[in-house]
Design a protein around this motif. Structure first.
Motif, PDB file in Angstrom:
ATOM      1  N   GLY A 107       2.927   6.260 -14.636  1.00 19.83           N
ATOM      2  CA  GLY A 107       2.030   5.118 -14.516  1.00 19.83           C
ATOM      3  C   GLY A 107       1.750   4.753 -13.074  1.00 19.83           C
ATOM      4  O   GLY A 107       2.386   5.234 -12.132  1.00 19.83           O
ATOM      5  N   ALA A 108       0.774   3.848 -12.902  1.00 20.17           N
ATOM      6  CA  ALA A 108       0.406   3.398 -11.561  1.00 20.17           C
ATOM      7  C   ALA A 108       1.413   2.401 -11.007  1.00 20.17           C
ATOM      8  O   ALA A 108       1.470   2.169  -9.796  1.00 20.17           O
ATOM      9  N   ALA A 109       2.235   1.804 -11.886  1.00 18.73           N
ATOM     10  CA  ALA A 109       3.153   0.750 -11.450  1.00 18.73           C
ATOM     11  C   ALA A 109       4.146   1.254 -10.404  1.00 18.73           C
ATOM     12  O   ALA A 109       4.389   0.582  -9.394  1.00 18.73           O
ATOM     13  N   ILE A 110       4.742   2.433 -10.620  1.00 18.04           N
ATOM     14  CA  ILE A 110       5.744   2.943  -9.685  1.00 18.04           C
ATOM     15  C   ILE A 110       5.107   3.239  -8.331  1.00 18.04           C
ATOM     16  O   ILE A 110       5.704   2.996  -7.274  1.00 18.04           O
ATOM     17  N   HIS A 111       3.872   3.730  -8.355  1.00 22.91           N
ATOM     18  CA  HIS A 111       3.164   3.985  -7.088  1.00 22.91           C
ATOM     19  C   HIS A 111       2.916   2.675  -6.338  1.00 22.91           C
ATOM     20  O   HIS A 111       3.109   2.608  -5.122  1.00 22.91           O
ATOM     21  N   ASP A 112       2.490   1.649  -7.063  1.00 27.66           N
ATOM     22  CA  ASP A 112       2.231   0.353  -6.428  1.00 27.66           C
ATOM     23  C   ASP A 112       3.496  -0.222  -5.800  1.00 27.66           C
ATOM     24  O   ASP A 112       3.463  -0.761  -4.686  1.00 27.66           O
ATOM     25  N   VAL A 113       4.613  -0.122  -6.520  1.00 31.32           N
ATOM     26  CA  VAL A 113       5.879  -0.655  -6.000  1.00 31.32           C
ATOM     27  C   VAL A 113       6.312   0.117  -4.754  1.00 31.32           C
ATOM     28  O   VAL A 113       6.669  -0.478  -3.721  1.00 31.32           O
ATOM     29  N   LYS A 114       6.281   1.432  -4.808  1.00 30.26           N
ATOM     30  CA  LYS A 114       6.732   2.243  -3.672  1.00 30.26           C
ATOM     31  C   LYS A 114       5.875   2.008  -2.431  1.00 30.26           C
ATOM     32  O   LYS A 114       6.404   1.859  -1.316  1.00 30.26           O
ATOM     33  N   SER A 115       4.554   1.979  -2.606  1.00 31.73           N
ATOM     34  CA  SER A 115       3.675   1.794  -1.454  1.00 31.73           C
ATOM     35  C   SER A 115       3.843   0.406  -0.852  1.00 31.73           C
ATOM     36  O   SER A 115       3.808   0.243   0.382  1.00 31.73           O
ATOM     37  N   THR A 116       4.063  -0.593  -1.693  1.00 30.20           N
ATOM     38  CA  THR A 116       4.240  -1.958  -1.184  1.00 30.20           C
ATOM     39  C   THR A 116       5.562  -2.086  -0.428  1.00 30.20           C
ATOM     40  O   THR A 116       5.613  -2.693   0.649  1.00 30.20           O
ATOM     41  N   VAL A 117       6.640  -1.525  -0.977  1.00 29.97           N
ATOM     42  CA  VAL A 117       7.940  -1.578  -0.301  1.00 29.97           C
ATOM     43  C   VAL A 117       7.892  -0.825   1.021  1.00 29.97           C
ATOM     44  O   VAL A 117       8.418  -1.288   2.050  1.00 29.97           O
ATOM     45  N   ALA A 118       7.240   0.345   1.031  1.00 26.56           N
ATOM     46  CA  ALA A 118       7.135   1.145   2.258  1.00 26.56           C
ATOM     47  C   ALA A 118       6.356   0.390   3.333  1.00 26.56           C
ATOM     48  O   ALA A 118       6.661   0.486   4.527  1.00 26.56           O
ATOM     49  N   ARG A 119       5.373  -0.371   2.919  1.00 28.24           N
ATOM     50  CA  ARG A 119       4.559  -1.122   3.885  1.00 28.24           C
ATOM     51  C   ARG A 119       5.290  -2.353   4.404  1.00 28.24           C
ATOM     52  O   ARG A 119       5.263  -2.643   5.602  1.00 28.24           O
ATOM     53  N   ARG A 120       5.963  -3.075   3.520  1.00 27.14           N
ATOM     54  CA  ARG A 120       6.567  -4.352   3.903  1.00 27.14           C
ATOM     55  C   ARG A 120       7.978  -4.206   4.462  1.00 27.14           C
ATOM     56  O   ARG A 120       8.342  -4.879   5.432  1.00 27.14           O
ATOM     57  N   TYR A 121       8.780  -3.327   3.813  1.00 26.24           N
ATOM     58  CA  TYR A 121      10.200  -3.285   4.197  1.00 26.24           C
ATOM     59  C   TYR A 121      10.727  -1.863   3.960  1.00 26.24           C
ATOM     60  O   TYR A 121      11.442  -1.601   2.986  1.00 26.24           O
TER      61      TYR A 121
END
Length: 398
Positions: A149-163
């Protein structure tokens, strides 16, 4: 209320409203019928409709707060089940059904079963359990979701960007269908045993059927039993599942869940820079204060040091000695000058020096003669190179 009572229309409507609103049999009811007429106020978001069973009609209203959570678009001719309670619109003296939920006919039994499960879980204290706080700086984030799903991609990209300091680990689960509840519960259990700081339970949007696995007792209890804080991000913002109610934190989307779980590293970096500057400023101020104190102590120590006192005394003695020598020398020069002056004066007044200019001294009976008056007899004449005697034969007084 007696027969002789005369009521206003408003009073009667108010009384009837009071009776209907306080009748427990008219609360939490489900009414089955077909929508014969519907009107949606796009400004307020309220829905006004009429239900019919072919023999009777009933007016109903669904206010915007509840209408915004509808999972389908109601239209005239649809068979539905309306949940709510009977109310009275006192101004017109019309009673109506105040709908809190509206589902297509055939989904009614599912909705009732969900409501009963929610009520039972609430009685068991599942939803009132104290919420666990999220760690401020997580190092490991477990994500329970579908690997495709797209959910895991969204979580990983957001974490990589923020922290980027936090690691994201996927615990794959089936998030739709009959096998989904067991799959999700097992994945949650594994994630909880993995020593992660946070668990994110997430999936993208879908129909009520797609999200039904998150309304099962098995999934709800799996979340309830997690020792790790659980963040739910299921469906869209309007979707609310039992899993959301039991989770420690609810997020509207997978991206929002990742943002809730992580600090912004750019803000942290700015704060670190500010703190460094503040520490440097305070350190410089402290060092300056300490240096000033040390210099003061050093001055006191030097002032009280016997060696320094002796050195200063020797210096003062030497200065005094030089000063005295200078003063004595000056005085001696003054005295020498005075003596020389006196000598010059004496030398100028010395009779012998005067005799060298041709003058002579005359003595009479060893007394210096200064006047010629009465001078007679023998006299002594003293000159530069000696003396002689003479006889005064004549005295011309003048």
């Amino acid at each position: 209320m007696g027969l002789n009572s005369i009521l206003s229309v408003s009073a009667l409507n108010t009384y009837i409203s009071f009776k209907l609103k306080n009748d427990p049999k008219l609360k939490g009811i489900a009414v089955k019928g077909e929508i014969s007429d519907i009107s949606i106020n796009h400004t307020s978001g309220h829905i006004f409709l009429t239900l019919t069973d072919g023999s009777s009609n009933m007016r109903a209203v669904m206010f915007s707060q509840n209408a915004s959570r509808l999972s389908f678009y109601p239209e005239a001719g649809q068979a539905v089940i309306a949940f709510g309670g009977v109310d009275v619109y006192e101004r017109n003296g019309v009673y109506q059904l105040n709908c809190t939920q509206l589902v297509p006919d055939g989904k009614g039994s599912e909705y009732i079963a969900l409501a009963q499960l929610k009520e039972q879980l609430s009685k068991d204290g599942v939803f009132s359990k104290p919420k666990k706080p999220l760690p401020k700086y997580p190092t490991s984030i477990a994500v329970v979701t579908s690997p495709s799903g797209a959910a895991i991609h969204d979580v990983k990209s957001t974490v990589a960007r923020r922290y980027p300091l936090a690691k994201v680990k996927l615990f794959p689960a089936t998030v739709q269908g009959l096998e989904a509840p067991t799959s999700i519960a097992n994945a949650l259990s594994l994630a909880d045993k993995n020593s992660s700081d946070i668990i994110i339970l997430t999936r993208g949007g879908g129909s009520d059927d797609d999200l039904s696995c998150f309304n099962t007792r098995l999934v709800v209890m799996a979340i309830y039993e997690c020792k790790t804080p659980v963040v739910s991000a299921i469906g869209h913002e309007v979707d609310l599942t039992l899993s959301d109610l039991v989770a420690d934190v609810r997020a509207s989307t997978p991206t929002a869940a990742a943002e809730l779980c992580t600090p912004d590293i750019s803000i942290i970096s700015s704060e670190i820079t500010r703190l460094k500057q503040e520490i440097s400023r305070l350190t410089d101020r402290k060092l300056y204060a300490l240096s000033s104190s040390i210099a003061g102590f050093k001055s006191v120590i030097e002032a009280l040091s016997p060696d320094n006192k002796l050195t200063r005394a020797e210096y003062q003695l030497s200065s005094m000695r030089e000063s005295m020598k200078s003063s004595v020398s000056h005085r001696l020069r003054l005295y020498e000058a005075q003596i020389s002056g006196c000598q010059s004066t004496l030398s100028a007044a010395d009779p012998m020096n005067i005799l060298g200019k041709g003058y002579a001294l005359i003595y009479k009976d060893s007394h210096l003669v200064t006047e010629s008056s009465g001078l007679s007899g023998r006299i002594q004449i003293v000159m530069k190179d000696g003396q002689a005697e003479a006889e005064v034969s004549e005295n011309n007084e003048g």
